[in-house]
Design an enzyme around this catalytic site. Sequence first.
Site, PDB file in Angstrom:
ATOM      1  N   MET A   1     -29.420 -20.034   0.977  1.00 17.23           N
ATOM      2  CA  MET A   1     -29.584 -19.079  -0.170  1.00 17.23           C
ATOM      3  C   MET A   1     -30.901 -19.158  -0.883  1.00 17.23           C
ATOM      4  SD  MET A   1     -25.499 -19.048  -1.850  1.00 17.23           S
ATOM      5  CE  MET A   1     -25.590 -20.583  -2.648  1.00 17.23           C
TER       6      MET A   1
ATOM      7  N   HIS B   1     -32.843 -28.208   4.035  1.00 21.08           N
ATOM      8  CA  HIS B   1     -33.007 -26.972   4.580  1.00 21.08           C
ATOM      9  C   HIS B   1     -33.913 -27.144   5.867  1.00 21.08           C
ATOM     10  CE1 HIS B   1     -31.785 -25.144   0.587  1.00 21.08           C
ATOM     11  NE2 HIS B   1     -30.935 -24.895   1.436  1.00 21.08           N
TER      12      HIS B   1
ATOM     13  N   ASP C   1     -22.612 -29.992   3.208  1.00 24.02           N
ATOM     14  CA  ASP C   1     -21.436 -29.266   2.836  1.00 24.02           C
ATOM     15  C   ASP C   1     -20.476 -29.308   3.824  1.00 24.02           C
ATOM     16  OD1 ASP C   1     -22.683 -27.844   0.466  1.00 24.02           O
ATOM     17  OD2 ASP C   1     -24.108 -27.231   1.995  1.00 24.02           O
TER      18      ASP C   1
HETATM   19  O1  PAF Z   1     -24.843 -23.527   2.398  1.00 27.47           O
HETATM   20  C1  PAF Z   1     -25.216 -22.330   1.937  1.00 27.47           C
HETATM   21  O2  PAF Z   1     -26.438 -22.456   1.368  1.00 27.47           O
HETATM   22  C2  PAF Z   1     -24.288 -21.090   1.767  1.00 27.47           C
HETATM   23  O3  PAF Z   1     -22.939 -21.471   1.609  1.00 27.47           O
HETATM   24  C3  PAF Z   1     -24.456 -20.214   3.025  1.00 27.47           C
HETATM   25  C4  PAF Z   1     -23.925 -20.961   4.471  1.00 27.47           C
HETATM   26  C5  PAF Z   1     -25.966 -19.690   3.014  1.00 27.47           C
HETATM   27  C6  PAF Z   1     -23.696 -18.977   2.765  1.00 27.47           C
HETATM   28  O4  PAF Z   1     -23.827 -18.254   1.951  1.00 27.47           O
END
Ligand code: PAF
Length: 281
Positions: A30, A37, A150
């Site tokens: 996102m 990331h 997550d």
């Molecule tokens: O983990 C995230 O940033 C979001 O939940 C994802 C997997 C991009 C879905 O919008």
Amino acid sequence: MKIAKTIQEMREAVRDARRGGESLGLVPTMGALHEGHLSLVRAAKARCDAVAVSIFVNPLQFGPHEDLANYPRDFAGDCHRLEGEGVDFLFAPSVEEMYPETSVTYVELEGLSKRLCGGSRPGHFRGVATVVAKLFHIVEADLAFFGQKDAAQVAILRRMVKDLNFPVEIVVCPIVREPDGLAMSSRNAYLNPQERKSALQLHRSLNEVERRFQQGERDPASLIEAGKNVLAQEPGVRLDYFSIVDPDTLVPVTGLTRNALVAVAAFVGSTRLIDNAVLTP
Ligand code: PAF
């Protein structure tokens, strides 16, 4: 890096690139990219010939009173970071592109969608599963990379891939932490200096559970209580949930003879943070 804003552009770009049989990795995000990331991007680069990243703040996974409008956004900075990592494709669609007004189809995982964050954020996992299913269809990647931070999202997406026969392998990468232990999150940007200190209590509570587990404690209820007690020592932190669950079904465990996921969610000020650890007997 090729930037595609429409589904058609993205499909054409990745299909062209794969004509020679190259493998493609997808890192869904996102945006407001941090080292967590970028660790996913590096893992994708290491395993795939070409790497695609998506940046889409998915309204479907935010509740009506959540932080959709304020969610951190830094498209120019994100592009710069992704160029620096040698990413091949960036998919950055608009909300209208992903969800035309006529759209009425959603992906719901019965039971699983309502556990952990799904309990306190109704509709959240339905939103996640729906957007990731769409991204999988659009990008047609061989591998997709997600962060262990997550952990519930990972369980949901693994199950979705299995149940709906998506031809993609889910790769899970370790949690990336700040030097003091705070799990990296785009939402850490909301914390003021005092809240930033308080936020460390989440990691401390997990450390305490792991310490007791290593000393031989095997009663999930005692471990949960120990974790909650550590959280309660910090007045700036308000508990959402503290659970020990099966990592695949997210159902609370009654014993600790197999791997178990310790998952915590708490508000620090108005910022909701999550963290977790895996107990391996
Ligand atoms: O983990 C995230 O940033 C979001 O939940 C994802 C997997 C991009 C879905 O919008």
